[in-house]
Design an enzyme around this catalytic site. Structure first.
Site, PDB file in Angstrom:
ATOM      1  N   THR A   1      10.668   7.619  -5.254  1.00  0.00           N
ATOM      2  CA  THR A   1      10.402   8.299  -3.991  1.00  0.00           C
ATOM      3  C   THR A   1      11.307   7.706  -2.917  1.00  0.00           C
ATOM      4  O   THR A   1      11.600   6.514  -2.944  1.00  0.00           O
ATOM      5  CB  THR A   1       8.918   8.135  -3.621  1.00  0.00           C
ATOM      6  OG1 THR A   1       8.140   8.709  -4.671  1.00  0.00           O
ATOM      7  CG2 THR A   1       8.580   8.833  -2.317  1.00  0.00           C
TER       8      THR A   1
ATOM      9  N   LYS B   1     -15.615  -3.612  -5.914  1.00  0.00           N
ATOM     10  CA  LYS B   1     -16.901  -3.768  -6.601  1.00  0.00           C
ATOM     11  C   LYS B   1     -17.977  -4.235  -5.616  1.00  0.00           C
ATOM     12  O   LYS B   1     -19.090  -3.695  -5.586  1.00  0.00           O
ATOM     13  CB  LYS B   1     -16.721  -4.784  -7.735  1.00  0.00           C
ATOM     14  CG  LYS B   1     -17.942  -4.983  -8.593  1.00  0.00           C
ATOM     15  CD  LYS B   1     -17.663  -6.029  -9.656  1.00  0.00           C
ATOM     16  CE  LYS B   1     -18.972  -6.539 -10.231  1.00  0.00           C
ATOM     17  NZ  LYS B   1     -18.773  -7.748 -11.030  1.00  0.00           N
ATOM     18  N   ARG B   2     -17.614  -5.243  -4.793  1.00  0.00           N
ATOM     19  CA  ARG B   2     -18.590  -5.805  -3.839  1.00  0.00           C
ATOM     20  C   ARG B   2     -19.029  -4.782  -2.808  1.00  0.00           C
ATOM     21  O   ARG B   2     -20.210  -4.642  -2.536  1.00  0.00           O
ATOM     22  CB  ARG B   2     -17.974  -7.006  -3.112  1.00  0.00           C
ATOM     23  CG  ARG B   2     -18.405  -8.347  -3.644  1.00  0.00           C
ATOM     24  CD  ARG B   2     -18.078  -9.487  -2.684  1.00  0.00           C
ATOM     25  NE  ARG B   2     -16.760  -9.439  -2.096  1.00  0.00           N
ATOM     26  CZ  ARG B   2     -15.655  -9.905  -2.675  1.00  0.00           C
ATOM     27  NH1 ARG B   2     -15.699 -10.455  -3.877  1.00  0.00           N
ATOM     28  NH2 ARG B   2     -14.493  -9.839  -2.050  1.00  0.00           N
TER      29      ARG B   2
ATOM     30  N   TYR C   1       7.868  -6.670 -13.194  1.00  0.00           N
ATOM     31  CA  TYR C   1       7.334  -5.498 -12.478  1.00  0.00           C
ATOM     32  C   TYR C   1       6.606  -4.570 -13.454  1.00  0.00           C
ATOM     33  O   TYR C   1       5.448  -4.220 -13.242  1.00  0.00           O
ATOM     34  CB  TYR C   1       8.502  -4.784 -11.809  1.00  0.00           C
ATOM     35  CG  TYR C   1       8.123  -3.587 -10.960  1.00  0.00           C
ATOM     36  CD1 TYR C   1       7.582  -3.750  -9.689  1.00  0.00           C
ATOM     37  CD2 TYR C   1       8.350  -2.284 -11.418  1.00  0.00           C
ATOM     38  CE1 TYR C   1       7.267  -2.652  -8.897  1.00  0.00           C
ATOM     39  CE2 TYR C   1       8.043  -1.190 -10.629  1.00  0.00           C
ATOM     40  CZ  TYR C   1       7.506  -1.371  -9.370  1.00  0.00           C
ATOM     41  OH  TYR C   1       7.198  -0.279  -8.594  1.00  0.00           O
TER      42      TYR C   1
ATOM     43  N   PHE D   1       7.492   0.763   2.993  1.00  0.00           N
ATOM     44  CA  PHE D   1       8.005   2.141   3.073  1.00  0.00           C
ATOM     45  C   PHE D   1       6.868   3.166   2.874  1.00  0.00           C
ATOM     46  O   PHE D   1       6.511   3.902   3.804  1.00  0.00           O
ATOM     47  CB  PHE D   1       9.128   2.290   2.034  1.00  0.00           C
ATOM     48  CG  PHE D   1       9.496   3.685   1.660  1.00  0.00           C
ATOM     49  CD1 PHE D   1       9.731   4.653   2.631  1.00  0.00           C
ATOM     50  CD2 PHE D   1       9.619   4.042   0.318  1.00  0.00           C
ATOM     51  CE1 PHE D   1      10.079   5.955   2.277  1.00  0.00           C
ATOM     52  CE2 PHE D   1       9.968   5.336  -0.043  1.00  0.00           C
ATOM     53  CZ  PHE D   1      10.188   6.291   0.932  1.00  0.00           C
TER      54      PHE D   1
ATOM     55  N   TYR E   1     -12.355  -2.646 -15.136  1.00  0.00           N
ATOM     56  CA  TYR E   1     -13.361  -2.686 -14.056  1.00  0.00           C
ATOM     57  C   TYR E   1     -14.124  -1.367 -13.990  1.00  0.00           C
ATOM     58  O   TYR E   1     -15.313  -1.332 -13.687  1.00  0.00           O
ATOM     59  CB  TYR E   1     -12.700  -2.973 -12.706  1.00  0.00           C
ATOM     60  CG  TYR E   1     -12.600  -4.440 -12.361  1.00  0.00           C
ATOM     61  CD1 TYR E   1     -11.631  -5.253 -12.933  1.00  0.00           C
ATOM     62  CD2 TYR E   1     -13.490  -5.031 -11.456  1.00  0.00           C
ATOM     63  CE1 TYR E   1     -11.523  -6.601 -12.611  1.00  0.00           C
ATOM     64  CE2 TYR E   1     -13.395  -6.380 -11.127  1.00  0.00           C
ATOM     65  CZ  TYR E   1     -12.410  -7.160 -11.716  1.00  0.00           C
ATOM     66  OH  TYR E   1     -12.317  -8.497 -11.389  1.00  0.00           O
TER      67      TYR E   1
ATOM     68  N   THR F   1       8.653  -7.370   1.980  1.00  0.00           N
ATOM     69  CA  THR F   1       9.618  -6.274   2.159  1.00  0.00           C
ATOM     70  C   THR F   1       9.166  -5.290   3.234  1.00  0.00           C
ATOM     71  O   THR F   1       9.860  -4.318   3.501  1.00  0.00           O
ATOM     72  CB  THR F   1       9.847  -5.509   0.837  1.00  0.00           C
ATOM     73  OG1 THR F   1       8.568  -5.182   0.279  1.00  0.00           O
ATOM     74  CG2 THR F   1      10.638  -6.335  -0.152  1.00  0.00           C
TER      75      THR F   1
HETATM   76  P1  NAD Z   1       7.993  -1.613  -0.261  1.00  0.00           P
HETATM   77  O1  NAD Z   1       8.640  -2.825  -0.802  1.00  0.00           O
HETATM   78  O2  NAD Z   1       8.602  -0.942   0.926  1.00  0.00           O
HETATM   79  O3  NAD Z   1       6.477  -1.908   0.120  1.00  0.00           O
HETATM   80  C1  NAD Z   1       5.691  -2.890  -0.485  1.00  0.00           C
HETATM   81  C2  NAD Z   1       4.866  -3.576   0.593  1.00  0.00           C
HETATM   82  O4  NAD Z   1       4.010  -4.563  -0.014  1.00  0.00           O
HETATM   83  C3  NAD Z   1       5.741  -4.327   1.607  1.00  0.00           C
HETATM   84  O5  NAD Z   1       5.272  -4.050   2.911  1.00  0.00           O
HETATM   85  C4  NAD Z   1       5.549  -5.794   1.239  1.00  0.00           C
HETATM   86  O6  NAD Z   1       5.745  -6.670   2.319  1.00  0.00           O
HETATM   87  C5  NAD Z   1       4.117  -5.777   0.719  1.00  0.00           C
HETATM   88  N1  NAD Z   1       3.815  -6.878  -0.204  1.00  0.00           N
HETATM   89  C6  NAD Z   1       4.554  -7.313  -1.254  1.00  0.00           C
HETATM   90  N2  NAD Z   1       3.931  -8.328  -1.873  1.00  0.00           N
HETATM   91  C7  NAD Z   1       2.778  -8.552  -1.192  1.00  0.00           C
HETATM   92  C8  NAD Z   1       1.716  -9.474  -1.336  1.00  0.00           C
HETATM   93  N3  NAD Z   1       1.715 -10.403  -2.306  1.00  0.00           N
HETATM   94  N4  NAD Z   1       0.679  -9.422  -0.461  1.00  0.00           N
HETATM   95  C9  NAD Z   1       0.679  -8.515   0.548  1.00  0.00           C
HETATM   96  N5  NAD Z   1       1.650  -7.604   0.736  1.00  0.00           N
HETATM   97  C10 NAD Z   1       2.697  -7.630  -0.122  1.00  0.00           C
HETATM   98  O7  NAD Z   1       7.862  -0.591  -1.467  1.00  0.00           O
HETATM   99  P2  NAD Z   1       7.316   0.918  -1.522  1.00  0.00           P
HETATM  100  O8  NAD Z   1       8.396   1.780  -2.022  1.00  0.00           O
HETATM  101  O9  NAD Z   1       6.645   1.277  -0.247  1.00  0.00           O
HETATM  102  O10 NAD Z   1       6.228   0.795  -2.685  1.00  0.00           O
HETATM  103  C11 NAD Z   1       4.835   0.727  -2.409  1.00  0.00           C
HETATM  104  C12 NAD Z   1       4.077   0.692  -3.739  1.00  0.00           C
HETATM  105  O11 NAD Z   1       4.362   1.865  -4.500  1.00  0.00           O
HETATM  106  C13 NAD Z   1       4.436  -0.501  -4.613  1.00  0.00           C
HETATM  107  O12 NAD Z   1       3.261  -0.975  -5.240  1.00  0.00           O
HETATM  108  C14 NAD Z   1       5.366   0.094  -5.635  1.00  0.00           C
HETATM  109  O13 NAD Z   1       5.328  -0.607  -6.854  1.00  0.00           O
HETATM  110  C15 NAD Z   1       4.829   1.500  -5.779  1.00  0.00           C
HETATM  111  N6  NAD Z   1       5.874   2.428  -6.242  1.00  0.00           N
HETATM  112  C16 NAD Z   1       6.843   2.875  -5.386  1.00  0.00           C
HETATM  113  C17 NAD Z   1       7.832   3.731  -5.866  1.00  0.00           C
HETATM  114  C18 NAD Z   1       8.906   4.275  -4.965  1.00  0.00           C
HETATM  115  O14 NAD Z   1       9.789   4.983  -5.461  1.00  0.00           O
HETATM  116  N7  NAD Z   1       8.912   4.048  -3.677  1.00  0.00           N
HETATM  117  C19 NAD Z   1       7.829   4.122  -7.217  1.00  0.00           C
HETATM  118  C20 NAD Z   1       6.848   3.626  -8.050  1.00  0.00           C
HETATM  119  C21 NAD Z   1       5.858   2.796  -7.548  1.00  0.00           C
END
Ligand code: NAD
Ligand code: UDP
Length: 308
Positions: free
Chosen positions: A173, A103-104, A143, A11, A157, A35
């Site tokens: 969001t 880092k690299r 999480y 997303f 780091y 996802t």
């Molecule tokens: P989302 O689930 O739509 O997107 C996450 C993406 O990461 C997906 O495309 C999924 O396939 C990919 N992914 C998951 N595990 C993976 C892995 N091991 N290797 C490679 N890709 C992987 O969620 P989002 O809402 O777009 O969130 C994106 C980031 O923002 C996340 O890290 C989330 O924790 C953080 N975040 C989002 C919100 C929100 O309200 N949307 C709030 C707080 C934090």
């Protein structure tokens, strides 16, 4: 610049891909499609400045880039609780791999952290200085603690290896490209209302959240990444605070139809309130959200009308 976005097909990641391509950069989108969806970035596939890599961020990757945005991690509770051990691995090993790469190749690296690091907060609204109230052994812990450990790694780091970090704490969001079965509250309510089903408010619906429209958040991301005053952590979100009952009523008003509000049991460790203190972002980035909830919901409803 050449910019890596992990979780780029999700997303938020896909909106960030659009923004950085529009700004003239080369974008490498990395995703394991847990996802995320190819349809979110399909319109970019023919662009010579866009590259897509299927990869799991728990494994290291070698690639020459100038900046890294680490967004890889499922964000919705049903999805991150589906395989909780994998969720912790994604946050912790994903952070190590992004930081090792940064880092690299001497890239600046951005961590998508979360308001969940504050847990069920005893301080309201939450400033960055608040250390949080997190259950370390509950269903949300994979999480919350994964993201807290990732923050620790980013700062270690930074201190030990001088890696150029940016850590942002994102509050709820919403917007187009959320999954219809995502399980988060905004998409659930909209999809239920569009299908004429009853809206499922968990608990009494008096718990609060603050909802930021995706375009506002992405503007905050880019401003934060490209300034040199602070490394974070920095809150990013919309300080407007609503109860889940208010959100359900507003969604029903905007969608219309026969749906009613019903109550279901509250998931364990569900935070009672959440609202960002965004003074830091306001003063350093001159940033604050522009899209009010009602307008953002209208745009999101328009998107889901074409989906369900
Ligand atoms: P989302 O689930 O739509 O997107 C996450 C993406 O990461 C997906 O495309 C999924 O396939 C990919 N992914 C998951 N595990 C993976 C892995 N091991 N290797 C490679 N890709 C992987 O969620 P989002 O809402 O777009 O969130 C994106 C980031 O923002 C996340 O890290 C989330 O924790 C953080 N975040 C989002 C919100 C929100 O309200 N949307 C709030 C707080 C934090
Ligand atoms: N929620 C709800 N009905 C739903 C989905 C969620 O009432 O169909 C509630 C949930 O219990 C929480 C709030 O909405 O209090 C936000 O939930 P979400 O999963 O979107 O995000 P988070 O809890 O991670 O902030």
């Amino acid at each position: 610049m050449r910019i890596l976005i992990t979780g780029g097909a999700g997303f938020l990641g896909s909106h960030l891909c659009d923004r950085l391509i529009n700004d003239g950069h080369e974008v490498v989108c990395l995703d394991n499609f847990f996802t995320g969806r190819k349809t979110n970035i399909a319109h970019l596939l023919g662009n010579p400045r866009f590259e897509l890599i299927r990869h799991d961020i728990i494994d290291p990757i070698k690639i020459e880039v100038d900046q890294i945005y680490n967004l890889a991690c499922p964000a919705s509770p049903p999805h991150y609780q589906f395989n909780p051990i994998k969720t912790t691995k994604t946050s912790v090993m994903g952070a190590i791999n992004c930081l090792g790469l940064a880092k690299r190749v001497k890239a600046r690296v951005f961590q998508a952290s979360t308001s969940e690091v504050y847990g069920d907060p005893a301080v309201h609204p939450q400033p960055e200085s608040y250390w949080g109230n997190v259950n370390p052994i509950g269903k949300r812990s994979c999480y919350d603690e994964g993201k807290r450990c990732a923050e620790t790694l980013f700062f270690d780091y930074h201190r030990e290896n001088k890696v150029d970090i940016r850590v942002i704490r994102i509050f709820n969001t919403y917007g187009p490209r959320m999954l219809a079965n995502d399980g988060r509250v905004v998409s659930n309510f909209i999809v239920q209302a569009l299908k004429g089903e009853d809206l499922t408010v968990y608990g009494d619906g008096q718990q609060t959240r603050s909802f930021c429209y995706v375009d506002d958040l992405i503007e905050g991301f880019v401003r934060f990444m490209n300034q040199t005053q602070i490394v974070g952590p920095m809150n990013c979100g919309n300080p407007g605070e609503f109860t889940m009952l208010e959100l359900a009523e507003l969604t029903l008003k905007l969608v219309g139809g026969p749906s009613k509000i019903i109550h279901k049991s509250l998931p364990s460790d569900d935070p009672k309130q959440r609202k960002p203190d965004i003074s830091l972002a306001k003063s350093v980035l001159k940033w604050e959200p522009q899209v009010p909830l009602e307008e953002g919901l209208r745009r999101t409803i328009a998107y889901f009308r074409g989906q369900v």
